[in-house]
Structures are given as C-alpha cells and as structure tokens.
Design a protein around this motif. Structure first.
Motif, PDB file in Angstrom:
ATOM      1  N   VAL A 147     -31.894  39.782  23.882  1.00 34.60           N
ATOM      2  CA  VAL A 147     -31.783  39.560  22.402  1.00 34.60           C
ATOM      3  C   VAL A 147     -30.767  38.347  22.281  1.00 34.60           C
ATOM      4  N   LEU A 148     -29.767  38.019  23.440  1.00 32.67           N
ATOM      5  CA  LEU A 148     -28.930  36.873  23.235  1.00 32.67           C
ATOM      6  C   LEU A 148     -29.879  35.556  23.296  1.00 32.67           C
ATOM      7  N   SER A 149     -30.892  35.787  24.213  1.00 29.32           N
ATOM      8  CA  SER A 149     -31.725  34.476  24.331  1.00 29.32           C
ATOM      9  C   SER A 149     -32.457  34.161  22.869  1.00 29.32           C
ATOM     10  N   LYS A 150     -32.886  35.231  22.506  1.00 30.40           N
ATOM     11  CA  LYS A 150     -33.610  35.123  21.319  1.00 30.40           C
ATOM     12  C   LYS A 150     -32.596  34.547  20.070  1.00 30.40           C
ATOM     13  N   VAL A 151     -31.229  34.975  19.896  1.00 31.59           N
ATOM     14  CA  VAL A 151     -30.217  34.560  19.077  1.00 31.59           C
ATOM     15  C   VAL A 151     -29.935  33.096  19.277  1.00 31.59           C
ATOM     16  N   ALA A 152     -29.922  32.729  20.680  1.00 33.13           N
ATOM     17  CA  ALA A 152     -29.489  31.330  20.797  1.00 33.13           C
ATOM     18  C   ALA A 152     -30.801  30.403  20.644  1.00 33.13           C
ATOM     19  N   GLY A 153     -32.039  30.839  20.848  1.00 29.71           N
ATOM     20  CA  GLY A 153     -33.400  29.923  20.282  1.00 29.71           C
ATOM     21  C   GLY A 153     -33.355  29.859  18.875  1.00 29.71           C
ATOM     22  N   ALA A 154     -33.226  31.023  18.235  1.00 26.87           N
ATOM     23  CA  ALA A 154     -33.169  30.954  16.612  1.00 26.87           C
ATOM     24  C   ALA A 154     -32.024  30.024  16.017  1.00 26.87           C
ATOM     25  N   SER A 155     -30.878  30.010  16.597  1.00 32.40           N
ATOM     26  CA  SER A 155     -29.845  29.449  16.136  1.00 32.40           C
ATOM     27  C   SER A 155     -29.867  27.808  16.334  1.00 32.40           C
ATOM     28  N   PHE A 156     -30.388  27.392  17.294  1.00 34.22           N
ATOM     29  CA  PHE A 156     -30.614  26.163  17.399  1.00 34.22           C
ATOM     30  C   PHE A 156     -32.073  25.694  16.629  1.00 34.22           C
ATOM     31  N   SER A 157     -32.848  26.595  16.518  1.00 36.38           N
ATOM     32  CA  SER A 157     -34.102  26.276  15.663  1.00 36.38           C
ATOM     33  C   SER A 157     -33.627  25.988  14.144  1.00 36.38           C
ATOM     34  N   LEU A 158     -32.680  26.939  13.631  1.00 41.97           N
ATOM     35  CA  LEU A 158     -32.116  26.572  12.236  1.00 41.97           C
ATOM     36  C   LEU A 158     -31.327  25.561  12.210  1.00 41.97           C
ATOM     37  N   ALA A 159     -30.636  25.138  13.433  1.00 39.33           N
ATOM     38  CA  ALA A 159     -29.756  23.719  13.103  1.00 39.33           C
ATOM     39  C   ALA A 159     -30.646  22.718  13.137  1.00 39.33           C
ATOM     40  N   ASP A 160     -31.837  22.735  13.753  1.00 43.13           N
ATOM     41  CA  ASP A 160     -32.758  21.505  14.022  1.00 43.13           C
ATOM     42  C   ASP A 160     -33.197  21.264  12.446  1.00 43.13           C
ATOM     43  N   GLU A 161     -33.495  22.380  11.743  1.00 40.90           N
ATOM     44  CA  GLU A 161     -34.064  22.407  10.463  1.00 40.90           C
ATOM     45  C   GLU A 161     -32.874  22.223   9.114  1.00 40.90           C
ATOM     46  N   ARG A 162     -31.814  22.155   9.741  1.00 37.97           N
ATOM     47  CA  ARG A 162     -30.418  21.992   8.777  1.00 37.97           C
ATOM     48  C   ARG A 162     -30.705  23.258   7.868  1.00 37.97           C
ATOM     49  N   VAL A 163     -30.731  24.571   8.527  1.00 42.70           N
ATOM     50  CA  VAL A 163     -30.682  25.851   7.669  1.00 42.70           C
ATOM     51  C   VAL A 163     -29.246  26.422   8.111  1.00 42.70           C
ATOM     52  N   VAL A 177     -22.237  30.671  13.882  1.00 43.13           N
ATOM     53  CA  VAL A 177     -22.297  29.697  12.880  1.00 43.13           C
ATOM     54  C   VAL A 177     -23.112  28.632  12.954  1.00 43.13           C
ATOM     55  N   VAL A 178     -23.960  28.423  12.231  1.00 38.21           N
ATOM     56  CA  VAL A 178     -24.809  27.430  12.105  1.00 38.21           C
ATOM     57  C   VAL A 178     -24.494  26.498  10.664  1.00 38.21           C
ATOM     58  N   SER A 179     -24.280  25.330  10.990  1.00 39.06           N
ATOM     59  CA  SER A 179     -23.860  24.327   9.650  1.00 39.06           C
ATOM     60  C   SER A 179     -25.140  23.545   9.167  1.00 39.06           C
ATOM     61  N   GLU A 180     -25.165  24.161   7.701  1.00 41.84           N
ATOM     62  CA  GLU A 180     -26.193  23.624   7.005  1.00 41.84           C
ATOM     63  C   GLU A 180     -26.126  21.913   6.911  1.00 41.84           C
ATOM     64  N   GLU A 181     -24.809  21.456   6.656  1.00 42.92           N
ATOM     65  CA  GLU A 181     -24.679  20.153   6.163  1.00 42.92           C
ATOM     66  C   GLU A 181     -24.606  19.366   7.496  1.00 42.92           C
ATOM     67  N   ARG A 182     -24.249  19.753   8.783  1.00 45.13           N
ATOM     68  CA  ARG A 182     -24.070  19.038   9.981  1.00 45.13           C
ATOM     69  C   ARG A 182     -25.070  19.158  11.003  1.00 45.13           C
ATOM     70  N   GLY A 183     -25.736  20.424  10.833  1.00 43.95           N
ATOM     71  CA  GLY A 183     -26.777  20.910  12.071  1.00 43.95           C
ATOM     72  C   GLY A 183     -25.975  21.414  13.349  1.00 43.95           C
ATOM     73  N   VAL A 184     -24.925  21.669  13.053  1.00 47.31           N
ATOM     74  CA  VAL A 184     -24.007  21.877  14.327  1.00 47.31           C
ATOM     75  C   VAL A 184     -23.741  23.537  14.749  1.00 47.31           C
ATOM     76  N   VAL A 185     -23.980  23.926  15.899  1.00 49.05           N
ATOM     77  CA  VAL A 185     -23.938  25.301  16.075  1.00 49.05           C
ATOM     78  C   VAL A 185     -22.606  25.671  16.912  1.00 49.05           C
ATOM     79  N   SER A 186     -21.535  26.865  16.253  1.00 50.45           N
ATOM     80  CA  SER A 186     -20.370  27.009  16.709  1.00 50.45           C
ATOM     81  C   SER A 186     -20.203  28.666  16.754  1.00 50.45           C
ATOM     82  N   VAL A 187     -19.317  28.872  17.858  1.00 46.67           N
ATOM     83  CA  VAL A 187     -18.946  30.293  18.091  1.00 46.67           C
ATOM     84  C   VAL A 187     -17.518  30.481  17.563  1.00 46.67           C
ATOM     85  N   THR A 188     -17.353  31.672  16.929  1.00 48.37           N
ATOM     86  CA  THR A 188     -15.622  31.856  16.447  1.00 48.37           C
ATOM     87  C   THR A 188     -15.480  33.087  17.212  1.00 48.37           C
TER      88      THR A 188
END
Length: 525
Positions: A109-125, A217-228
């Motif tokens: 599940v964590l691998s799927k979350v990591a893949g989905a996060s960077f896919s969304l970051a590439d699309e600026r979502v 967190v996936v930033s919509e403006e900058r396309g950066v992935v962060s962990v809080t």
C-alpha cells in the motif's frame, strides 16, 4: 544561611534538576514557537519573573498585586491554552511516546501511495493523504465521505483529480483501506510558515500538531511532495525516498517494532549532536533561564527567621468567655525568600484558632501550619507552643441585693432614724461557675463614729467571698443615705439609745447574711 552556589556543588541532583528544567523550557519553546500562544506565554513568563524579583527584593505591595494577578492568570492559561494543553497530554501519553500502532500499513500500500503521490506531482495536482497512528484523529476530522475501499494507486489519483467532488479534502488511510475522503482538517496557527506553504500544508501541519499522524502533501503550484510529522515538514525528492520514509514510520519490523520505536523516540528527542547544533541560541537561553530560576527559587528558601505571631481566636460561641488567662502570642520560625524575610512585619504573621466547637470547661488545641496566616511564598518550619489549653464558661447575669455594712457607734445625742441604699439591687455578669460562689454583696464598712449629721455616702460594693471575679460588666456604684436625729443626752435615755443602736446593728447583721434580703429604710422608734 546556606550559600546557593555551595549548595549547587554539594548536591549532584541539582544538575539533573537544572537539566530537566532546561529541556522542559526548550521543548515548550519548540512546541509553541511561531504561534500566537507563544507571545501570550512570553507575557505570562515576564509577569512570573517580575513577581519572583519583586518578592525576592522585598517589594511587598507589588509582589502582592502580582500574586493575585498570577492567580487569575492560571485560570486564563487553562482557557487560552486548552488546545495546546490537550496536544501536550496526547504527546506525553505512553502510547504516543512508544508509538504502539493500532495496525501497520502494508508495504504494498505504501508503494502505491508513493507512486500515486509523484504521479500527481508530475501533473501538478494537489493531494493530502493522512495516516493515523497512536493518537486518534476522528475528533478533528470534519465532513468527509465514508469509502472503506481497498487502497490503490488508481483510486488515489482519481480522488484528487480536479473534476472529482472530493479533490479538495484529505484522504485517510488505515492499514490497507481508504477509510474516508474529502475530509477537512484543522489549520495550523503557526505564524512562521513561509508563504510557499498553502492550505494543504497548513492542514497537514495542523493535524500533526493535534496528535502523531503522518501526512503526505502534494503541492499543486510547485509539484513538490512533502511529509509532515510532529509539526515538522520534510521535502521528499523521489518516489523511492518517499516509500522508504513511509515504511520506516508506518511498517516497522513486527519483531522489533516496540524496541525500535523507543530507540527512535530517544534518538529523535535526546540526540546529543542535534541538541548542540540545532537552535543553539534557544538552547543557551533555555539553560540560562533554568539556572536563573534555580538560583532565585532554591537559593532563597534557606533564609529563616523567628517571629512572634499574634494569636487570634475566631468563632467563639456567644454567651461564653475565657475564665483563665489565655495565650496571645506564638513563636514561629519562618522560611522563605530573603527579601520577603528581611521585610517581614510581625503583624503579617497570625495564628487563627477556631473556637466554634468548644465546650464548657477545659479545651485543648494543637497548632498546625493550617492555623497560620503567612504572606505568599513563606512557610513555617517550627511553632512554639504546639498545644494550647483554654478554659471557657457560660456568661450569666444575676441580680444581688446590696446590704449596707455599719461599724462603730454614733456619738452621744445622735440617733439613726433610717438607712437606705440606692440602688437596692445591682446586676453582675460573669462566668457561671464564679457567679455561683457569690454569697453576699455589701458596701464597704461605714464608721458611724465619724458621722455628725445626716449624709449620703457614695461607695463601691464588695463581693463575698473575696477573690478575683472575672466580671464582664462594670460594677456599679451605690449611695448609702443615713438620716440622723439629734436627741437630748441624759442618764435615763442613754440606755434606750444604746439599745436602739444595738437593735440596728443586729438588724444589719441579719440583713447582711443573705444576698437576697433587702432591708429597705430602717426606722428607729
């Protein structure tokens, strides 16, 4: 008085005392920095330091005002810092410290979350994914749609698409399932966040401040992935780094999960090298403040002095009074700040004794610290005497007839026509036991041989038997009126006059034998 510097080197526990307070001050600073609550805390700390300084320097009025102001402030702290106090209690919970998780998230599940996060970051979502851990977050979630669906990369990507009705909210994942979507989280109130962090980052920080969840967190403006986590933001540069970061926090080795989490907690919170390097100035100030508090508080408590405290009797039952001499002063040894001790007025130290439950007769009391009234910041170390015995009795009022007392004989040619006492009866009040012992009340002896004519003699009354009565009202004065008649002196009448005088004296002796006998005017035939 022991020097506080010498005391510091004599007791090794003081080093740990200062170290613990330093860590506590620094932790509070890290926890509240950048928030509005931090400015309020600084103001309260300034008031506290001002009170300590004024109390130590002997400024009684200022320290008294600050004392009551701080008393009200304690209630305000509970109201103002209610969210922060709740967060603190959650953070110091054993479950939060050890991070005993209700259930780990599978690595797939964590691998799927990591893949989905960077896919969304590439699309600026933009996206916000929350993983609850030891502390429940259900009470801080608002709205949200219950899904309870198996977590997959495709489902996560579809949820956060801009055309999805749930894309603005957060997704909550527990174990291998998406529990809720479209949830709204509390915003962080920190004021030191850079402008680049938008609503999603503030929501992720807000929920991490409420407990111990981990957020992606996936930033919509900058396309950066962060962990809080724990109120901190960490930028992730790649999918593999995010996967490893999630696995480390959410899927530890089941055999050593408890040991590793304890070790990680100790290393993250008490890492010596990080403690030295990070926020060095704040750590130095925390250490200096802890040392100052130690010297102001610990160094002052060794000042002692003896003082005389006034003993005050309170709630004495009406109709009762003391029948013996009572203690009015108590010796007290007082310890406290040097400034307060040097400016201590004996009138400020009082011993209050409650007499609401006393009985007639002998009563014993033990003086304790609860009976003492001391200025704030002072304490009693010795009280002398510790035990008091007092005698009490009921106060009663009774009326007595005043009997005149005559001595001697009238001069030849004078005859006593009548004698009158004004007032005939007087009222005396005092302890019942003493009033029961009074047999008669008379005037002082009046010598008839000194009288040459009728007279009114003012005099005080006398009580028999004679001893120190504890009368509660003043003894009134009386007037004795004596009426004399001139008579010729011859041998034939000499004997009757003498007989008359003898009859008067016998009458007076008879009247004086009873306190209730009122002779009234006495006429001599």
């Amino acid at each position: 008085m022991i020097n506080p510097i010498n005391l510091l080197f004599l007791q090794w526990q003081n080093y740990f005392d200062i170290l613990f307070v330093t860590v506590l001050i620094y932790s509070v600073y890290i926890w509240l920095r950048g928030t509005r609550a931090f400015h309020i805390l600084i103001g309260l700390g300034g008031l506290g330091m001002l009170y300590v300084l004024t109390s130590w320097s002997g400024l009684f009025l200022t320290s008294w005002l600050l004392q009551y102001l701080l008393g009200v402030t304690l209630l305000l702290i509970i109201v103002i810092f209610q969210p922060e106090i709740r967060q603190l209690l959650e953070k110091v919970s054993p479950l939060a410290i050890i991070k005993l998780k209700g259930g780990t998230v599978p690595r797939t599940v964590l691998s799927k979350v990591a893949g989905a996060s960077f896919s969304l970051a590439d699309e600026r979502v933009g996206a916000l994914i929350v993983f609850p851990r030891a502390t429940p977050i259900s009470d801080v979630l608002r709205d949200g749609i219950l899904l309870d669906s198996r977590a997959s990369e495709e489902l996560l990507i579809s949820i956060f698409q801009k055309t999805s009705p749930m894309h603005d909210g957060a997704v909550v994942i527990e174990k291998d399932r998406i529990v809720k979507a479209g949830c709204y989280l509390p915003m962080s109130t920190r004021e030191d966040l850079p402008p680049k962090y938008g609503t999603r980052h503030r929501a992720a920080l807000g929920v991490s401040e409420q407990g111990d969840p981990l957020c992606v967190v996936v930033s919509e403006e900058r396309g950066v992935v962060s962990v809080t986590q724990d109120g901190e933001i960490e930028t992730i540069t790649g999918e593999d780094q995010l996967r490893l970061r999630l696995e480390k926090s959410l899927s530890p080795n089941p055999v050593s999960s408890v040991q590793s989490t304890i070790r990680e907690t100790i290393e993250s919170r008490f890492n010596y090298q990080e403690f030295i390097r990070k926020n060095f100035l704040a750590k130095c100030l925390s250490t200096a403040l802890a040392c100052l508090l130690w010297f102001l508080l610990v160094g002052q408590q060794w000042s002692e002095t003896f003082t005389t405290a006034m003993l005050e009797y309170q709630n004495k039952p009406s109709g009762m009074d003391f029948t013996a001499e009572v203690v009015s002063e108590i010796q007290v040894r007082v310890r406290g700040p040097r400034g307060s001790i040097s400016s201590l007025d004996p009138d400020q130290v009082r011993v209050l004794l409650d007499l609401s439950e006393v009985q007639v007769g002998e009563n014993s009391f033990t003086i304790t610290e609860e009976n003492l009234s001391l200025p704030f910041g002072l304490e009693a170390t010795a009280i002398t005497p510790r035990t008091l015995t007092i005698q009490l009795d009921r106060i009663v009022s009774r009326q007595y007839t005043v009997t005149p007392a005559l001595v001697g004989s009238l001069s030849p040619g004078l005859r006593l026509a009548y004698i009158n006492v004004t007032p005939e009866r007087i009222e005396l009040s005092g302890p019942e036991k003493e009033m029961d012992q009074i047999e008669r009340v008379t005037t002082p002896p009046i010598d008839q041989s000194t009288l040459r004519q009728s007279a009114v003699i003012p005099c005080e009354v006398e009580v028999y038997p004679t001893f120190d009565y504890a009368f509660r009202s003043p003894i009134p004065e009386v007037s004795v009126s004596l009426s004399l008649i001139q008579e010729p002196v011859d041998s034939e009448e000499e004997q009757p006059v003498s007989s008359s005088a003898n009859r008067i004296q016998a009458f007076m002796d008879l009247a004086g034998s009873s306190p209730t006998l009122a002779p009234g005017p006495a006429e001599i035939p």
